[in-house]
Design a protein around this motif. Structure first.
Motif, PDB file in Angstrom:
ATOM      1  N   CYS A   1      60.642 103.478  85.403  1.00  0.00           N
ATOM      2  CA  CYS A   1      61.818 102.652  84.715  1.00  0.00           C
ATOM      3  C   CYS A   1      62.136 103.123  83.185  1.00  0.00           C
ATOM      4  CB  CYS A   1      61.747 101.592  85.142  1.00  0.00           C
ATOM      5  SG  CYS A   1      61.938 101.242  86.736  1.00  0.00           S
ATOM      6  N   LYS A   2      60.881 103.120  82.517  1.00  0.00           N
ATOM      7  CA  LYS A   2      60.779 103.445  81.340  1.00  0.00           C
ATOM      8  C   LYS A   2      61.579 104.583  80.667  1.00  0.00           C
ATOM      9  CE  LYS A   2      57.399 100.709  78.930  1.00  0.00           C
ATOM     10  NZ  LYS A   2      56.227 100.773  78.095  1.00  0.00           N
ATOM     11  N   ARG A   3      61.484 105.581  81.620  1.00  0.00           N
ATOM     12  CA  ARG A   3      61.807 107.030  81.492  1.00  0.00           C
ATOM     13  C   ARG A   3      63.131 107.473  81.990  1.00  0.00           C
ATOM     14  NH1 ARG A   3      58.821 111.997  79.596  1.00  0.00           N
ATOM     15  NH2 ARG A   3      60.470 113.467  79.574  1.00  0.00           N
ATOM     16  N   PHE A   4      63.449 106.825  83.360  1.00  0.00           N
ATOM     17  CA  PHE A   4      64.378 107.432  84.029  1.00  0.00           C
ATOM     18  C   PHE A   4      65.070 106.174  84.632  1.00  0.00           C
ATOM     19  CE2 PHE A   4      60.813 110.241  84.949  1.00  0.00           C
ATOM     20  CZ  PHE A   4      61.479 111.702  84.543  1.00  0.00           C
ATOM     21  N   ASP A   5      66.627 106.324  84.588  1.00  0.00           N
ATOM     22  CA  ASP A   5      67.414 105.007  84.911  1.00  0.00           C
ATOM     23  C   ASP A   5      68.031 105.528  86.459  1.00  0.00           C
ATOM     24  OD1 ASP A   5      69.129 107.334  84.401  1.00  0.00           O
ATOM     25  OD2 ASP A   5      70.406 106.063  83.028  1.00  0.00           O
ATOM     26  N   HIS A   6      67.680 106.551  86.949  1.00  0.00           N
ATOM     27  CA  HIS A   6      68.145 106.678  88.285  1.00  0.00           C
ATOM     28  C   HIS A   6      67.227 107.909  88.990  1.00  0.00           C
ATOM     29  CE1 HIS A   6      69.922 109.899  86.288  1.00  0.00           C
ATOM     30  NE2 HIS A   6      70.147 110.689  87.315  1.00  0.00           N
ATOM     31  N   PRO A   7      66.986 107.914  90.243  1.00  0.00           N
ATOM     32  CA  PRO A   7      66.371 108.850  91.039  1.00  0.00           C
ATOM     33  C   PRO A   7      66.967 110.290  90.939  1.00  0.00           C
ATOM     34  CG  PRO A   7      67.112 107.319  92.489  1.00  0.00           C
ATOM     35  CD  PRO A   7      67.693 106.798  91.248  1.00  0.00           C
ATOM     36  N   GLY A   8      66.049 111.168  90.891  1.00  0.00           N
ATOM     37  CA  GLY A   8      66.840 112.569  90.821  1.00  0.00           C
ATOM     38  C   GLY A   8      67.767 112.810  92.116  1.00  0.00           C
ATOM     39  N   GLU A   9      68.974 113.208  91.619  1.00  0.00           N
ATOM     40  CA  GLU A   9      69.953 113.810  92.546  1.00  0.00           C
ATOM     41  C   GLU A   9      69.742 115.148  93.036  1.00  0.00           C
ATOM     42  OE1 GLU A   9      73.558 112.771  90.788  1.00  0.00           O
ATOM     43  OE2 GLU A   9      72.914 110.748  90.494  1.00  0.00           O
ATOM     44  N   THR A  10      69.143 116.021  92.332  1.00  0.00           N
ATOM     45  CA  THR A  10      68.973 117.322  92.899  1.00  0.00           C
ATOM     46  C   THR A  10      67.420 117.376  93.123  1.00  0.00           C
ATOM     47  OG1 THR A  10      68.707 118.169  90.610  1.00  0.00           O
ATOM     48  CG2 THR A  10      70.978 117.997  91.397  1.00  0.00           C
ATOM     49  N   PRO A  11      67.059 118.582  93.724  1.00  0.00           N
ATOM     50  CA  PRO A  11      65.443 118.745  94.051  1.00  0.00           C
ATOM     51  C   PRO A  11      64.745 118.884  92.417  1.00  0.00           C
ATOM     52  CG  PRO A  11      66.589 119.770  95.491  1.00  0.00           C
ATOM     53  CD  PRO A  11      68.002 119.204  94.805  1.00  0.00           C
ATOM     54  N   GLU A  12      65.567 119.550  91.698  1.00  0.00           N
ATOM     55  CA  GLU A  12      64.935 119.891  90.575  1.00  0.00           C
ATOM     56  C   GLU A  12      64.784 118.547  89.680  1.00  0.00           C
ATOM     57  OE1 GLU A  12      67.974 121.643  91.379  1.00  0.00           O
ATOM     58  OE2 GLU A  12      66.915 123.498  91.936  1.00  0.00           O
ATOM     59  N   ASP A  13      65.679 117.584  89.702  1.00  0.00           N
ATOM     60  CA  ASP A  13      65.340 116.338  89.046  1.00  0.00           C
ATOM     61  C   ASP A  13      64.587 115.871  89.667  1.00  0.00           C
ATOM     62  OD1 ASP A  13      67.599 116.942  87.307  1.00  0.00           O
ATOM     63  OD2 ASP A  13      69.047 115.537  88.664  1.00  0.00           O
ATOM     64  N   GLN A  14      64.271 115.658  90.871  1.00  0.00           N
ATOM     65  CA  GLN A  14      63.272 114.963  91.653  1.00  0.00           C
ATOM     66  C   GLN A  14      61.799 115.509  91.219  1.00  0.00           C
ATOM     67  OE1 GLN A  14      64.219 115.098  95.750  1.00  0.00           O
ATOM     68  NE2 GLN A  14      65.852 113.653  95.526  1.00  0.00           N
ATOM     69  N   ALA A  15      61.911 116.981  91.008  1.00  0.00           N
ATOM     70  CA  ALA A  15      60.594 117.710  90.871  1.00  0.00           C
ATOM     71  C   ALA A  15      60.056 117.335  89.354  1.00  0.00           C
ATOM     72  CB  ALA A  15      60.748 118.818  91.032  1.00  0.00           C
ATOM     73  N   ARG A  16      60.948 117.225  88.717  1.00  0.00           N
ATOM     74  CA  ARG A  16      60.978 116.736  87.068  1.00  0.00           C
ATOM     75  C   ARG A  16      60.236 115.258  87.270  1.00  0.00           C
ATOM     76  NH1 ARG A  16      64.113 114.650  83.249  1.00  0.00           N
ATOM     77  NH2 ARG A  16      65.865 114.619  84.722  1.00  0.00           N
ATOM     78  N   GLN A  17      60.501 114.571  87.799  1.00  0.00           N
ATOM     79  CA  GLN A  17      60.379 113.008  87.778  1.00  0.00           C
ATOM     80  C   GLN A  17      58.842 112.873  88.364  1.00  0.00           C
ATOM     81  OE1 GLN A  17      63.225 110.466  89.558  1.00  0.00           O
ATOM     82  NE2 GLN A  17      64.636 110.908  88.004  1.00  0.00           N
ATOM     83  N   ILE A  18      58.671 113.864  89.455  1.00  0.00           N
ATOM     84  CA  ILE A  18      57.489 113.789  90.100  1.00  0.00           C
ATOM     85  C   ILE A  18      56.383 114.219  89.036  1.00  0.00           C
ATOM     86  CG2 ILE A  18      55.882 114.877  91.844  1.00  0.00           C
ATOM     87  CD1 ILE A  18      58.454 114.558  93.650  1.00  0.00           C
ATOM     88  N   ARG A  19      56.644 115.314  88.567  1.00  0.00           N
ATOM     89  CA  ARG A  19      55.857 115.923  87.423  1.00  0.00           C
ATOM     90  C   ARG A  19      55.569 115.194  86.260  1.00  0.00           C
ATOM     91  NH1 ARG A  19      58.876 120.228  88.216  1.00  0.00           N
ATOM     92  NH2 ARG A  19      59.934 119.973  86.213  1.00  0.00           N
ATOM     93  N   PHE A  20      56.486 114.442  85.760  1.00  0.00           N
ATOM     94  CA  PHE A  20      56.230 113.428  84.746  1.00  0.00           C
ATOM     95  C   PHE A  20      55.232 112.353  85.230  1.00  0.00           C
ATOM     96  CE2 PHE A  20      57.278 109.163  83.196  1.00  0.00           C
ATOM     97  CZ  PHE A  20      57.006 109.337  81.758  1.00  0.00           C
ATOM     98  N   LEU A  21      55.403 111.932  86.493  1.00  0.00           N
ATOM     99  CA  LEU A  21      54.346 110.576  86.969  1.00  0.00           C
ATOM    100  C   LEU A  21      53.052 111.379  87.109  1.00  0.00           C
ATOM    101  CD1 LEU A  21      56.914 108.472  88.922  1.00  0.00           C
ATOM    102  CD2 LEU A  21      55.864 108.011  86.784  1.00  0.00           C
TER     103      LEU A  21
END
Length: 158
Positions: A114-134
């Motif tokens: 929540c501190k870093r993102f305000d919405h879940p990734g809409e594209t697979p690339e966005d989701q992968a970026r969020q997963i890598r961050f965590l």
């Protein structure tokens, strides 16, 4: 600043206690800090073992303090565990302390997300970026999946 060599038991003890007055140290960490300054490694070990017997050095207490600090700063169990291994803490101590936080990892992963993102990734690339961050914060995949799921639920409720 160059430090005076520590040549006797008393000077080693004083130096060790000065370190411990500032914060907790693991046995290994304190040994490594003092090692360059001593003339006798055997004497250093003797002093540190004595401090350990007096409960002035405690890997358990150090581990609890370290984990509490890192959990509060948003780190996950994998990263914390790895850092504690490098600080010379025994695996049995690490596992017992981390087990006390087992229920917090999911909430912590979501809080960090929540501190870093305000919405879940809409594209697979966005989701992968969020997963890598965590992952880089040291969370296990099940914690990451739960955080992303909770993020999607939060967005759909709004």
């Amino acid at each position: 600043m160059l430090h005076k060599p520590l040549s006797d038991e008393s000077s080693i003890r004083v130096a060790a206690i000065r370190f411990l007055a500032r914060r907790e140290y693991s046995y290994h960490e304190l040994y490594e800090r003092l090692k360059p300054r001593v003339q006798s490694y055997a004497l250093l070990e003797s002093v540190l073992l004595s401090l350990q017997e007096q409960d002035l050095i405690s890997d358990q207490r150090f581990c609890e303090s370290y984990v509490r600090s890192k959990v509060n700063s948003g780190q996950g169990p994998l990263k914390i565990k790895q850092a504690l291994f490098h600080k010379g803490v025994a695996e049995v101590i690490i596992c017992s302390v981390l087990a006390d936080y087992s229920e917090r990892w999911y909430d912590n992963a979501f809080r960090v997300w929540c501190k870093r993102f305000d919405h879940p990734g809409e594209t697979p690339e966005d989701q992968a970026r969020q997963i890598r961050f965590l992952q880089s914060r040291g969370f296990e995949f099940e914690h990451i999946q739960a955080a992303l799921k909770q993020g999607r639920q939060q967005v759909s409720e709004e």
